[in-house]
Design a protein around this motif. Structure first.
Motif, mmCIF file in Angstrom:
data_model
loop_
_atom_site.group_PDB
_atom_site.id
_atom_site.type_symbol
_atom_site.label_atom_id
_atom_site.label_comp_id
_atom_site.label_asym_id
_atom_site.label_seq_id
_atom_site.Cartn_x
_atom_site.Cartn_y
_atom_site.Cartn_z
ATOM 1 N N GLU A 7 0.830 -1.210 0.000
ATOM 2 C CA GLU A 7 0.000 0.000 0.000
ATOM 3 C C GLU A 7 0.864 1.261 0.000
ATOM 4 O OE1 GLU A 7 -2.744 2.493 -0.709
ATOM 5 O OE2 GLU A 7 -3.079 0.343 -0.857
ATOM 6 N N ILE A 8 1.986 1.228 0.706
ATOM 7 C CA ILE A 8 2.896 2.372 0.695
ATOM 8 C C ILE A 8 3.452 2.578 -0.718
ATOM 9 C CG2 ILE A 8 5.108 3.270 1.543
ATOM 10 C CD1 ILE A 8 4.452 1.763 4.224
ATOM 11 N N LEU A 9 3.799 1.502 -1.397
ATOM 12 C CA LEU A 9 4.329 1.620 -2.766
ATOM 13 C C LEU A 9 3.258 2.101 -3.736
ATOM 14 C CD1 LEU A 9 6.618 -1.523 -2.799
ATOM 15 C CD2 LEU A 9 7.338 0.878 -2.835
ATOM 16 N N ARG A 10 2.025 1.649 -3.553
ATOM 17 C CA ARG A 10 0.921 2.174 -4.382
ATOM 18 C C ARG A 10 0.762 3.678 -4.145
ATOM 19 N NH1 ARG A 10 -2.294 -2.606 -2.843
ATOM 20 N NH2 ARG A 10 -2.247 -3.979 -4.652
ATOM 21 N N ALA A 11 0.814 4.061 -2.874
ATOM 22 C CA ALA A 11 0.681 5.480 -2.526
ATOM 23 C C ALA A 11 1.849 6.282 -3.086
ATOM 24 C CB ALA A 11 0.590 5.640 -1.011
ATOM 25 N N ALA A 12 3.061 5.744 -3.018
ATOM 26 C CA ALA A 12 4.226 6.440 -3.564
ATOM 27 C C ALA A 12 4.066 6.634 -5.073
ATOM 28 C CB ALA A 12 5.502 5.661 -3.259
ATOM 29 N N THR A 13 3.543 5.637 -5.757
ATOM 30 C CA THR A 13 3.311 5.752 -7.195
ATOM 31 C C THR A 13 2.306 6.857 -7.476
ATOM 32 O OG1 THR A 13 3.797 3.388 -7.487
ATOM 33 C CG2 THR A 13 2.626 4.484 -9.278
ATOM 34 N N ARG A 14 1.231 6.906 -6.682
ATOM 35 C CA ARG A 14 0.221 7.970 -6.866
ATOM 36 C C ARG A 14 0.815 9.350 -6.628
ATOM 37 N NH1 ARG A 14 -3.007 4.210 -4.027
ATOM 38 N NH2 ARG A 14 -2.787 5.398 -2.093
ATOM 39 N N VAL A 15 1.583 9.484 -5.549
ATOM 40 C CA VAL A 15 2.165 10.789 -5.209
ATOM 41 C C VAL A 15 3.162 11.217 -6.290
ATOM 42 C CG1 VAL A 15 3.618 12.044 -3.555
ATOM 43 C CG2 VAL A 15 1.779 10.555 -2.725
ATOM 44 N N ILE A 16 3.997 10.304 -6.758
ATOM 45 C CA ILE A 16 4.959 10.647 -7.807
ATOM 46 C C ILE A 16 4.225 11.020 -9.091
ATOM 47 C CG2 ILE A 16 6.745 9.706 -9.334
ATOM 48 C CD1 ILE A 16 7.747 8.108 -6.842
ATOM 49 N N ALA A 17 3.169 10.289 -9.424
ATOM 50 C CA ALA A 17 2.398 10.600 -10.632
ATOM 51 C C ALA A 17 1.759 11.990 -10.518
ATOM 52 C CB ALA A 17 1.328 9.538 -10.867
ATOM 53 N N LEU A 55 10.205 2.325 -8.040
ATOM 54 C CA LEU A 55 10.578 2.006 -9.422
ATOM 55 C C LEU A 55 10.399 0.512 -9.682
ATOM 56 C CD1 LEU A 55 11.745 2.769 -12.184
ATOM 57 C CD2 LEU A 55 14.022 2.495 -11.188
ATOM 58 N N GLN A 56 10.832 -0.311 -8.749
ATOM 59 C CA GLN A 56 10.667 -1.764 -8.899
ATOM 60 C C GLN A 56 9.189 -2.137 -8.906
ATOM 61 O OE1 GLN A 56 13.217 -4.076 -9.467
ATOM 62 N NE2 GLN A 56 11.395 -5.231 -10.023
ATOM 63 N N PHE A 57 8.410 -1.510 -8.045
ATOM 64 C CA PHE A 57 6.972 -1.757 -7.979
ATOM 65 C C PHE A 57 6.306 -1.416 -9.311
ATOM 66 C CE2 PHE A 57 2.679 -0.073 -7.121
ATOM 67 C CZ PHE A 57 2.081 -1.193 -6.554
ATOM 68 N N ILE A 58 6.656 -0.256 -9.867
ATOM 69 C CA ILE A 58 6.087 0.175 -11.148
ATOM 70 C C ILE A 58 6.449 -0.818 -12.248
ATOM 71 C CG2 ILE A 58 6.270 1.951 -12.948
ATOM 72 C CD1 ILE A 58 6.531 4.003 -10.622
ATOM 73 N N SER A 59 7.696 -1.244 -12.282
ATOM 74 C CA SER A 59 8.139 -2.215 -13.292
ATOM 75 C C SER A 59 7.403 -3.538 -13.142
ATOM 76 C CB SER A 59 9.649 -2.445 -13.187
ATOM 77 O OG SER A 59 10.357 -1.290 -13.536
ATOM 78 N N ASP A 60 7.290 -4.017 -11.917
ATOM 79 C CA ASP A 60 6.590 -5.289 -11.673
ATOM 80 C C ASP A 60 5.117 -5.183 -12.057
ATOM 81 O OD1 ASP A 60 8.967 -6.313 -10.695
ATOM 82 O OD2 ASP A 60 8.373 -6.192 -8.580
ATOM 83 N N ARG A 61 4.501 -4.074 -11.731
ATOM 84 C CA ARG A 61 3.089 -3.882 -12.062
ATOM 85 C C ARG A 61 2.899 -3.838 -13.578
ATOM 86 N NH1 ARG A 61 -0.749 0.633 -9.134
ATOM 87 N NH2 ARG A 61 0.387 2.100 -10.430
ATOM 88 N N ALA A 62 3.793 -3.171 -14.287
ATOM 89 C CA ALA A 62 3.713 -3.139 -15.754
ATOM 90 C C ALA A 62 3.922 -4.534 -16.331
ATOM 91 C CB ALA A 62 4.734 -2.160 -16.321
ATOM 92 N N ASP A 63 4.860 -5.285 -15.774
ATOM 93 C CA ASP A 63 5.063 -6.673 -16.237
ATOM 94 C C ASP A 63 3.777 -7.471 -16.092
ATOM 95 O OD1 ASP A 63 7.725 -6.236 -16.843
ATOM 96 O OD2 ASP A 63 8.492 -7.205 -15.013
ATOM 97 N N ARG A 64 3.073 -7.254 -14.983
ATOM 98 C CA ARG A 64 1.838 -8.001 -14.747
ATOM 99 C C ARG A 64 0.751 -7.619 -15.744
ATOM 100 N NH1 ARG A 64 -2.309 -6.382 -12.597
ATOM 101 N NH2 ARG A 64 -1.423 -4.755 -11.299
ATOM 102 N N TYR A 65 0.484 -6.328 -15.914
ATOM 103 C CA TYR A 65 -0.636 -5.982 -16.786
ATOM 104 C C TYR A 65 -0.308 -6.119 -18.267
ATOM 105 C CZ TYR A 65 0.927 -0.975 -16.842
ATOM 106 O OH TYR A 65 1.618 0.199 -16.960
ATOM 107 N N THR A 66 0.966 -6.154 -18.628
ATOM 108 C CA THR A 66 1.280 -6.389 -20.047
ATOM 109 C C THR A 66 1.332 -7.867 -20.386
ATOM 110 O OG1 THR A 66 3.664 -6.221 -19.662
ATOM 111 C CG2 THR A 66 2.510 -4.212 -20.366
ATOM 112 N N ALA A 67 1.281 -8.713 -19.378
ATOM 113 C CA ALA A 67 1.295 -10.158 -19.622
ATOM 114 C C ALA A 67 -0.102 -10.762 -19.535
ATOM 115 C CB ALA A 67 2.220 -10.845 -18.612
ATOM 116 N N GLU A 68 -1.099 -9.959 -19.181
ATOM 117 C CA GLU A 68 -2.462 -10.477 -19.017
ATOM 118 C C GLU A 68 -3.031 -10.975 -20.339
ATOM 119 O OE1 GLU A 68 -4.688 -7.299 -17.257
ATOM 120 O OE2 GLU A 68 -3.827 -7.644 -15.278
#
Length: 190
Positions: A7-17, A55-68
């Motif tokens: 949840e902290i990493l999700r929040a960090a992604t939102r704040v950075i965005a 950065l790792q969280f964003i990369s992992d999340r992109a890997d997940r949704y691009t592999a769906e």
């Protein structure tokens, strides 16, 4: 990964965005995540740790949704898999918009932050390598250097198209059409 850490990493992604890397403040991140600042420091030690893990969280999340893919769907041929993987980076969902915006903010900030530059270079290298492998499967008669160059062009184009789409200067469907054309051109180069 623990639920709190995620949840902290999700929040960090939102704040950075929303605010960019320079606008990332631990107090604001704590409020966004609904945790204490001490818990953030416990999980990430310092601001550099937050950025690294985000950065790792964003990369992992992109890997997940691009592999769906659809459940039970047959595996795509390599060309279709390549096209799908790249086009899934241009979808109008909150997760993709947030991820792409945060990635762009991290990339822009790397100009001023050498530690971040190195990590982004490694993440980009991994992404380019994955695309080059798919290009190799889609066009087995090509050479590894040609596939690597094509992967560089396609990923750079995708980042540029994403920025234009997210900033409202390019309609999503037009961006996707341009990307499809570029994929076809790269596969036709031989």
């Amino acid at each position: 990964m623990s639920d709190r850490r995620t949840e902290i990493l999700r929040a960090a992604t939102r704040v950075i965005a929303r605010r960019g890397v320079r606008g990332l403040r631990v107090g604001e991140l704590a409020a966004e995540a609904g945790v204490s600042t001490s818990l953030i420091y416990y999980h990430f030690t310092d601001r550099a740790g937050i950025l690294h893990q985000t950065l790792q969280f964003i990369s992992d999340r992109a890997d997940r949704y691009t592999a769906e893919r659809e459940p039970g769907a047959p595996p795509d041929d390599p060309r279709a898999e390549l096209e799908q993987m790249l086009l899934l980076e241009l979808q109008d969902t909150a997760e993709v918009r947030e991820n792409s915006t945060a990635w762009g903010e991290l990339r822009a900030s790397a100009v001023f932050e050498p530690e971040l530059r190195e990590e982004l270079a490694m993440a980009t290298h991994t992404w380019v390598h994955e695309i080059a492998e798919l290009l190799g499967r889609a066009h087995p008669m090509g050479t590894a250097p040609a596939h690597a160059a094509s992967a560089e062009r396609l990923t750079a184009l995708l980042e540029g198209l994403s920025v234009r789409w997210l900033s409202g200067s390019l309609p999503l469907e037009h961006a996707r059409g341009l990307l499809k054309g570029a994929i076809a051109a790269e596969l036709g180069r031989g």
